[in-house]
Scaffold this motif. Sequence first.
Motif: not given
Length: 689
Positions: A353-366
């Motif tokens: 929840a706080t350390q991992a970095v992952r691609q957010p997909g279309s949630s980034f369209k925000l």
Amino acid sequence: MARARSPRSSQPRSPWRRRLVLSLQLLAGLGVLGLIALVATVYVTASQLPDFDQLKSSPNGQMIRVHAADGSVIVSLGPSYGDWLPYDRIPAVMRDATVSVEDRRFRSHLGVDPIGIARSVEVRVQRGHWAQGGSTITQQLARNVFLSSQKKFGRKAREWILALAMERKFSKDQILELYLNKVYYGGGAYGIDAASRKFFGHGADQLSLAEAAVIAGLVKAPSNYSPTADSEAAVGRAGVVLAAMVRAGTVTAEQAKAADPDSLKLAPEPKQNSVRYFTDWALPQLDVLIDEQKQPLEVWTTIDPAMQRVADAAVRGNVPGGAQGALVTLDRDGAVKAMVGGTDYVTSNYNRATQAVRQPGSSFKLFVYLAALEAGHKPEDSIVDEPVTIDGWSPRNDSRRNSGPVSLRTAFAYSLNTVAAKLGQEVGFTTVADMARRFGITTAVNTHPSMVLGTSDVRLIDMTRAFASVGANGVAVTPYGILKVTSNGQTLYAHEVDNGHVLVAPYVAAQMVDLLQTAVNTGTGRQAQIGRPVAGKTGTTTSNKDGWFLGFSSGLTTGVWMGRDDARTIPGLHGGTAPARAFAAMMKPATASRPIEQFQTQVTLPDMQLDDDLYFGQPDNGTYVDDDGNPVPPADQPAAPVDQPAPADAPRPPDAQARQQLDQDWIDRVTGRGAPRRPARAQDDRPNQ
């Protein structure tokens, strides 16, 4: 006449006799001087000792007790101390057990027991090594409080001096009270109350004879006789204590037999549950918030135990087999109410929840749509869903077809990639990156055209923060977990909510909520519905490696991520399936006791209904980025370079740069990233490799 016999002349004493007498006289003189020096040293030492109240308040190490929002203790770290029990509240069986087994002449010696020392030396001669210490209770207390446990004669001499001085300054009852409240009993527990609570689940003022015998037996070797580590050894040692009590006359043989330590029930060991993800994240912040390093701390946090249990169950109950999941829930002021960093803390304490970095997909369209709305677009505006090529990159919709003119609301609800790409090109990809940073994204954001599909790595807590800020009418929400810190009744820190940073105008936030509502009611996020107004967005990455859902309702914002740590494909994983279901499983009970809150903008259906089979639950960014998040062309198109910066003439609101820079300075300060950044330029934003 006989001659008078002359008296025999006296013979001089032999030299060795003279030397012996002189030596005895010298030794006697030295003994007297030594005794005088000892007495003087003892009295000087006694005068320099802390008083009784000071010794009571000085722990042997810093203890931290962490409280949940309801006041319950969720974890204790470092040395554990229970309540301080005055002498008259300590059960007689506990006092008698300790004196009988540790120092049966405690009431008669002066702090050092010559008989005990002589017995220790005798055993040393017989066995060839030190097997019996001969230390009194007073000596042990002096060692625990003032010295170390190194077995050196110099340390032992200082221990004797301190013990004699303590006997001069304190009464026997005070010494025993200090000892029983400070001695180490194993498992991190200092003092009889902490030991009683750890091993038997209740305070030391309720100890039975058998329980007192077990605890008293721990002092000699806490790790060897711990009932949680070796119950047989603990019971055997308790029998030794009871036998010593019988010899001392403090209990009868019948009472000792009836005690039966073997029948004692131990308190269950607390499980390492998912709340440890939260404490692992929150407690390191103490180094910045306070300076206290010695006194015991009471840390009062925001975590809600009921919500935490629901969150844990929501992740476990919905995560695909072989995958991991993470969840963060924020209250409207940024208080972290629940945090799950994985499916099992014991097997993996890595906090996704706080350390991992992952691609957010279309949630980034925000951030794409926020930038477009701030630039003047409205949810009802029409835009053409058509093939588009930007710097050689040609994104396609997941349906592999285009729908012609659609509203922004429809395009967002069904996560149309071509529309997001056109909006990103219009406002400028650097502007979208700046919007993401403005809303709290702390990882690097690239400015490739494909960035609008979520190809930059992010953290779940940052994305949840961004959605919470939209739900707060565009006011910055900063996650926090510590409400206050106290020590010995004094408040060392109290959190103050800062809600003075407006990230976007309220009307922009309201329009974004309009779009987010539509995504849940008719678009890809329909499985996140909970029977009350919800606004949110799905996200799915290439080859179903990551699934996201983030949304808010009734003042709570929850972000969910699911995927594998090794980033392998998970068949069937979409943001609108397992993550959306986990969101609903969390939010429905979490908001049940809260009043239903309507959003400022009522939900509006899209102006057209697209084919659910083609749009609902499909990967949001198709297959147009590679495993490293870099854009790749479809199979029917030639490759084209994609690492050019955004066009210099891309439209941009005239005052956006200055406003974004001010917001970025604030974000840099609250996230501890150092000095304010210089104005963002396309060449400063390099793609993730």
